[in-house]
Design an enzyme around this catalytic site. Structure first.
Site, PDB file in Angstrom:
ATOM      1  CG  ASP A 138      -3.985  -4.776   2.243  1.00  0.00           C
ATOM      2  OD1 ASP A 138      -2.893  -5.586   2.871  1.00  0.00           O
ATOM      3  OD2 ASP A 138      -3.693  -3.788   1.787  1.00  0.00           O
ATOM      4  CG  HIS A 149      -6.567  -7.374  -1.877  1.00  0.00           C
ATOM      5  ND1 HIS A 149      -5.508  -6.547  -2.777  1.00  0.00           N
ATOM      6  CD2 HIS A 149      -7.146  -6.315  -1.211  1.00  0.00           C
ATOM      7  CE1 HIS A 149      -5.579  -5.511  -2.480  1.00  0.00           C
ATOM      8  NE2 HIS A 149      -6.033  -4.914  -1.316  1.00  0.00           N
TER       9      HIS A 149
END
Length: 327
Positions: free
Chosen positions: A121, A265
């Protein structure tokens, strides 16, 4: 004049054949049922030359060679069209009908083989995204990247590298809001990001993840209303808690399951621990016999399972009673 005719014919042949190939490469394709001398200069040349009435006979049967080449044009066209289909498949991340407008945390599979999807992400992001790409390439592992629109606008060249490496792309809003937003803002957050993804990379995606996994602030409900798949996760690296390297690895590996979706992430801040942990996470999951898929591939696998007819047991053998005393 006859002494110069061979060179003239070969020059014409080369020019006409070159024009035909150029026409094909430019995308001017014609179905085999419509191939004619009007469609390809090479065919026009052959048709014209076969009508010539003189005593010249080429040392090599150029006309036969030309006819064989014509027969191969269909195969050439089909190969180019197949490449175009494959290219489009790499750039379009749609979701099966059964998943449209739904929210998932994992994909329950019936296969004995274990599959898992790694997702990243908050990119694209300088430095860390590219390090993640290098690790995935070294280990031949695909990933799914959830992009934030404003980051995509800031780092378009990084985004292009992600697509060039063949990974899947998904939508993570423009501004990464957690708070409630009205429907028109939700529409703008998602659609503006989708438009920029297409503008920069040519990718079209129908997969969405709400920032922070918040499902009640209007973003997820808008996405579902537009038939996006809302993709949550089953394993969380929990980078926000600032884990140690060992803790981050355990957060992922110890919660992994077949059909699982792993949240990590590659952008939005310091992701150095994630980058350091990623090779060990991949190695540990491989040791546990997991195969890695993108999230769209995981959905396709489930869709194929759903389309298969259920296995039925063969009917039990009927025993015919025998008269007493007869074996």
């Amino acid at each position: 004049m006859a002494n110069f005719r061979p060179s003239v014919i070969w020059q014409k042949l080369a020019i006409a054949l070159g024009a035909t190939l150029a026409s094909l490469l430019a995308g001017s394709f014609f179905p085999s049922s419509h191939v004619s001398s009007h469609a390809f200069p090479f065919l026009s040349f052959l048709k014209r030359e076969t009508k010539v009435r003189d005593s010249y006979s080429p040392p090599v049967n150029a006309l036969q060679f030309g006819r064989v080449s014509i027969a191969r044009l269909d195969n050439f066209q089909q190969a180019i069209e197949q490449k175009q289909i494959q290219k489009e498949k790499r750039l379009i991340f749609d979701v099966p009908l059964s998943f449209q407008g739904t929210t998932i945390y994992d994909v329950e599979l019936g296969s004995e083989q274990k599959y898992i999807a790694l997702t990243f992400d908050d990119g694209p992001w300088p430095n860390y995204t590219e390090q993640v790409l290098d690790i995935l390439k070294q280990n031949q592992v695909p990933g799914t990247f959830f992009w934030i629109g404003k980051h995509l606008k800031a780092f378009p060249e990084v985004a292009k590298k992600v697509v060039a490496d063949g990974h899947a792309i998904a939508n993570h809003t423009w501004s990464h809001h957690y708070h409630p937003v009205p429907r028109e803002v939700a529409a703008r957050e998602i659609e503006d990001t989708a438009s920029l993804i297409y503008e920069i990379t040519g990718v079209q995606t129908r997969i969405f993840r709400p920032p922070g996994g918040v499902l009640t602030n209007g973003l997820a409900s808008y996405a579902r209303s537009q038939n996006y798949l809302v993709a949550m996760w089953s394993s969380d690296a929990r980078e926000a808690s600032l884990p140690s390297l060992e803790q981050l690895i355990n957060n992922v590996v110890n919660t992994a399951r077949s059909g699982g979706i792993v949240l990590m992430h590659d952008g939005g801040g310091d992701r150095s621990v994630t980058v350091r942990a990623l090779p060990t996470i991949i190695a540990a999951l491989k040791q546990r016999q997991y195969q890695f898929l993108t999230l769209p591939e995981l959905l396709e696998l489930k869709e194929r399972e759903l389309q298969q007819p259920p296995e039925t047991e063969p009917p039990a053998e009927v025993q015919t009673p025998k008269p007493d005393g007869i074996e």
